[in-house]
Scaffold this motif. Sequence first.
Motif, short mmCIF file in Angstrom:
data_model
loop_
_atom_site.label_atom_id
_atom_site.label_comp_id
_atom_site.label_asym_id
_atom_site.label_seq_id
_atom_site.Cartn_x
_atom_site.Cartn_y
_atom_site.Cartn_z
N GLN A 146 0.80 -1.22 0.00
CA GLN A 146 0.00 0.00 0.00
C GLN A 146 0.84 1.28 0.00
OE1 GLN A 146 -3.19 -0.29 -0.60
NE2 GLN A 146 -2.87 -2.49 -0.56
N ASN A 147 1.89 1.30 0.81
CA ASN A 147 2.72 2.49 0.88
C ASN A 147 4.06 2.17 1.53
OD1 ASN A 147 1.67 2.09 3.41
ND2 ASN A 147 1.26 4.23 3.84
N GLU A 148 4.98 3.10 1.41
CA GLU A 148 6.32 2.91 1.97
C GLU A 148 6.27 3.01 3.49
OE1 GLU A 148 8.72 5.90 0.10
OE2 GLU A 148 7.93 7.48 1.36
N LYS A 149 7.25 2.35 4.12
CA LYS A 149 7.31 2.34 5.58
C LYS A 149 8.76 2.32 6.05
CE LYS A 149 2.94 0.12 6.68
NZ LYS A 149 2.21 -0.02 5.49
N THR A 150 8.96 2.80 7.27
CA THR A 150 10.28 2.72 7.90
C THR A 150 10.39 1.37 8.62
OG1 THR A 150 9.52 3.64 10.00
CG2 THR A 150 10.30 5.22 8.32
N VAL A 151 11.61 1.05 9.05
CA VAL A 151 11.82 -0.17 9.83
C VAL A 151 10.95 -0.14 11.08
CG1 VAL A 151 13.50 -1.52 11.14
CG2 VAL A 151 14.19 -0.45 9.01
N SER A 152 10.92 0.98 11.77
CA SER A 152 10.12 1.09 13.00
C SER A 152 8.65 0.82 12.75
CB SER A 152 10.28 2.48 13.62
OG SER A 152 11.62 2.72 13.95
N GLU A 153 8.13 1.34 11.65
CA GLU A 153 6.72 1.10 11.32
C GLU A 153 6.47 -0.37 11.03
OE1 GLU A 153 5.39 5.37 9.36
OE2 GLU A 153 6.59 4.00 8.14
N LEU A 154 7.40 -1.01 10.33
CA LEU A 154 7.26 -2.44 10.03
C LEU A 154 7.36 -3.28 11.31
CD1 LEU A 154 9.38 -2.56 6.77
CD2 LEU A 154 6.93 -3.06 6.95
N VAL A 155 8.29 -2.92 12.19
CA VAL A 155 8.44 -3.64 13.46
C VAL A 155 7.14 -3.57 14.24
CG1 VAL A 155 9.58 -3.55 15.73
CG2 VAL A 155 10.94 -3.41 13.63
N GLU A 156 6.55 -2.39 14.31
CA GLU A 156 5.30 -2.21 15.05
C GLU A 156 4.16 -2.99 14.40
OE1 GLU A 156 2.22 1.39 16.05
OE2 GLU A 156 4.37 1.83 16.14
N GLU A 157 4.04 -2.88 13.09
CA GLU A 157 2.94 -3.54 12.38
C GLU A 157 3.05 -5.07 12.44
OE1 GLU A 157 0.88 -3.26 7.98
OE2 GLU A 157 2.01 -1.55 8.77
N LEU A 158 4.27 -5.58 12.38
CA LEU A 158 4.46 -7.03 12.35
C LEU A 158 4.72 -7.63 13.73
CD1 LEU A 158 6.69 -7.29 9.16
CD2 LEU A 158 4.24 -7.71 9.37
N ARG A 162 14.78 4.71 0.48
CA ARG A 162 15.22 6.09 0.26
C ARG A 162 15.42 6.74 1.62
NH1 ARG A 162 11.57 10.03 1.27
NH2 ARG A 162 9.44 9.31 1.56
N GLN A 163 16.52 7.46 1.73
CA GLN A 163 16.88 8.13 2.97
C GLN A 163 16.16 9.47 3.04
OE1 GLN A 163 19.59 6.74 4.96
NE2 GLN A 163 18.94 8.15 6.57
N GLU A 164 15.54 9.73 4.18
CA GLU A 164 14.95 11.04 4.44
C GLU A 164 15.27 11.40 5.88
OE1 GLU A 164 10.54 12.78 4.86
OE2 GLU A 164 10.96 11.94 2.87
N GLY A 165 16.24 12.30 6.03
CA GLY A 165 16.72 12.61 7.38
C GLY A 165 17.38 11.37 7.98
N LYS A 166 16.96 11.02 9.20
CA LYS A 166 17.55 9.85 9.84
C LYS A 166 16.79 8.56 9.54
CE LYS A 166 15.23 10.35 14.30
NZ LYS A 166 15.40 10.31 15.74
N TYR A 167 15.74 8.64 8.73
CA TYR A 167 14.92 7.47 8.43
C TYR A 167 15.14 6.96 7.01
CZ TYR A 167 12.41 8.84 12.63
OH TYR A 167 12.10 9.18 13.92
N VAL A 168 15.01 5.65 6.85
CA VAL A 168 15.01 5.03 5.53
C VAL A 168 13.59 4.52 5.30
CG1 VAL A 168 15.91 3.19 4.06
CG2 VAL A 168 17.43 4.36 5.68
N TYR A 169 13.01 4.93 4.20
CA TYR A 169 11.67 4.50 3.83
C TYR A 169 11.78 3.43 2.76
CZ TYR A 169 9.81 8.43 6.43
OH TYR A 169 9.47 9.30 7.43
#
Length: 106
Positions: A30-42, A65-72
Amino acid sequence: MATEVIDTKAKFIRGFSDKTRLQILECLKQNEKTVSELVEELQGNQSNISQHLSCLKGCGLIVGRQEGKYVYYRLRSEQITEMLNLIDLVFEQVGNEVDKCDSHLY
């Protein structure tokens, strides 16, 4: 077909062959996510999710893709989404057989 091509295709398909990697791919449909979002969702741990993301990236299934300190992370292309959808369609047809399969050659 050349052995090298078959070996490379097998590596590509391996990206789909793990439960956690498949869950990650489904989350990214559905959309891009960070590692933290994936950890929470899974409900996983960061180290494990990061290892699977590295595998998926190495198989060419996702990009980051890097955006600030996050990778999406996102699926590499619409064709990957279509492939996941096609897997769902085929599974609807063969799911009962797969569930009953006693052969564990993997």
